[in-house]
Write a protein that holds these residues in place. Structure first.
Motif, mmCIF file in Angstrom:
data_model
loop_
_atom_site.group_PDB
_atom_site.id
_atom_site.type_symbol
_atom_site.label_atom_id
_atom_site.label_comp_id
_atom_site.label_asym_id
_atom_site.label_seq_id
_atom_site.Cartn_x
_atom_site.Cartn_y
_atom_site.Cartn_z
ATOM 1 N N LYS A 13 -6.832 -0.581 -0.704
ATOM 2 C CA LYS A 13 -6.824 -0.783 0.756
ATOM 3 C C LYS A 13 -7.851 -1.832 1.178
ATOM 4 O O LYS A 13 -7.566 -2.682 2.028
ATOM 5 N N ASP A 14 -9.041 -1.768 0.573
ATOM 6 C CA ASP A 14 -10.081 -2.757 0.896
ATOM 7 C C ASP A 14 -9.647 -4.160 0.479
ATOM 8 O O ASP A 14 -9.869 -5.136 1.193
ATOM 9 N N GLN A 51 -13.374 -2.824 -5.667
ATOM 10 C CA GLN A 51 -12.884 -2.336 -4.370
ATOM 11 C C GLN A 51 -11.664 -1.445 -4.536
ATOM 12 O O GLN A 51 -10.998 -1.475 -5.576
ATOM 13 N N THR A 52 -11.339 -0.681 -3.482
ATOM 14 C CA THR A 52 -10.089 0.079 -3.481
ATOM 15 C C THR A 52 -8.954 -0.877 -3.123
ATOM 16 O O THR A 52 -9.207 -1.963 -2.580
ATOM 17 N N ASN A 89 0.824 -1.206 0.000
ATOM 18 C CA ASN A 89 0.000 0.000 0.000
ATOM 19 C C ASN A 89 0.862 1.262 0.000
ATOM 20 O O ASN A 89 0.546 2.247 -0.662
ATOM 21 N N TYR A 132 -6.773 -6.642 -6.634
ATOM 22 C CA TYR A 132 -7.005 -5.294 -7.161
ATOM 23 C C TYR A 132 -6.532 -5.183 -8.619
ATOM 24 O O TYR A 132 -7.282 -4.782 -9.502
#
Length: 386
Positions: A323-324, A320-321, A126, A182
């Motif tokens: 982070k999610d 989703q992001t 991240n 992601y």
């Protein structure tokens, strides 16, 4: 008598000194070993990270993840550091993944390494994605699993003819993590789903063609590229992009070679667009082409649980992001540590090397929705926090 005592004292002192020197050396060699698995240097305008475990194909361990993270944070604040370069030592690999054998051993020994390692690794992924300075990953060689996590989220990724990209986690009872949920569903069509479920390897220019890499450069030019980047004076992102573009444009290797999956993209999009593994398998059977049957054979060797959690994760991750996605991947990673298939996969692939894992459950229909739900459940106060 007095002389004897002096002599005895001196000999005791000498052996004490010797022991101390030996201990010191051991401490130093241990320290050096730990210190040297990643090299962090300031060169010109750049912070340069070198993954330095060439014998282990630069596999990422906890010490490396922690050091890289804290150094990234320092360089991000340092006005003298304009960009960050990450590369692998030894010429064979950028980074072939995380040190999963050590993780499996630690879980069996009831140590907390798996809890800490995945947390630190995902926090690092991240941090790379949200970095405020240009981050250039030189993925010259094998780049798998954890190696993808420390490259693909950066702004610039440079592939060469020696690059080999793969997310082979379903073969070891895991799932494509490090943000795989992601970036994989965001690749063209259903390509990311195909790569995630089969562990298919992309090589050389194809790593650039699918968008995993942003640029393609001849392997022999990579050190010159690094020198040119390091020599820039207070560069902007645009200056960095210009240098990379110049090298990219000059590279002619495999330029006229067509993308390895070119002829199969329609099949991939059609077969892998289903929402269940059972339907994907049915689609491949109905297609019946040599390519489809080959993928079927590969999928049938994978952990049924891994296949199902991976597919569900990619479908969710597509909206989703990052982070999610990473928060969810942490929950999934800890559930995998508690389960059977990850440890069995490590045994079959890395320990006994018999390549014959005995998965439990052994087939897809025995993996229930309730089983899957357990992989996505919140860990409460143990959830990943950024």
């Amino acid at each position: 008598m007095r002389q004897q005592n002096v002599w005895r004292l001196m000999s005791r002192f000498n052996s004490f000194r010797r022991t101390n020197i030996i201990l010191q050396h051991l401490r130093m060699s241990k320290h050096t070993e730990a210190a040297e698995d990643v090299l962090l240097e300031k060169k010109g305008c750049a912070g340069v990270i070198t993954l330095n475990r060439p014998k282990l194909l630069n596999a990422l361990n906890l010490n490396m993840a922690q050091k890289i993270y804290s150094q990234l944070k320092k360089w991000e604040q340092d006005p003298e550091t304009s960009l960050i370069i990450i590369k692998g030592a030894g010429g064979k690999a950028f980074c072939a993944g995380g040190d999963i054998r050590a993780i499996s051993d630690a879980v069996k020994a009831k140590q907390k390494l798996a809890e800490i390692f995945f947390k630190e690794e995902y926090i690092l992924n991240n941090a790379i994605a949200s970095l405020q300075k240009p981050y250039i990953a030189l993925i010259d060689g094998i780049t798998m699993g954890g190696g993808v996590g420390i490259s693909v989220h950066g702004q610039f990724r440079v592939a060469t003819e020696k690059s080999v990209f793969s997310m082979p986690e379903t073969a070891i009872g895991l799932f494509p993590d490090v943000g795989g949920g992601y970036f994989l569903p965001r690749l063209q069509g259903k390509l990311g789903y195909f790569l995630a479920l089969t562990g298919f390897r992309l090589k050389g220019r194809d790593v650039y063609r699918v968008g995993i890499a942003t640029h393609f450069v001849d392997s022999e030019k990579v050190s010159m590229l690094e020198e040119d980047l390091v020599a820039l004076k207070s560069p902007s992102k645009e200056n960095v992009a210009d240098v990379l573009e110049t090298y990219h444009t000059q590279s002619k290797i495999d330029q006229d070679k067509s993308f390895i999956l070119e002829d199969h993209l329609d099949k991939i999009n059609r077969c892998f667009s289903a929402n269940t593994m059972e339907q994907i398998i049915e689609n491949l059977q109905q297609d019946g082409s040599p390519f489809a049957l080959e993928q079927l054979k590969v999928i049938n060797q994978m952990s049924p649980t891994s296949l199902k959690i991976t597919l569900r994760h990619l479908i969710k991750g597509s909206s989703q992001t990052l982070k999610d996605v990473l928060t969810e991947e942490y929950r999934m990673s800890q559930a995998c540590m508690r389960g059977h298939d990850f440890h069995e996969g490590v045994r079959a692939v890395l320990v006994d090397k018999d390549q014959s894992p005995k998965w439990k459950p052994a087939n897809l229909k025995e993996v229930t929705d309730e089983d899957l739900d357990n992989y996505f459940k919140s860990l409460g106060s143990n959830d990943l926090r950024f």
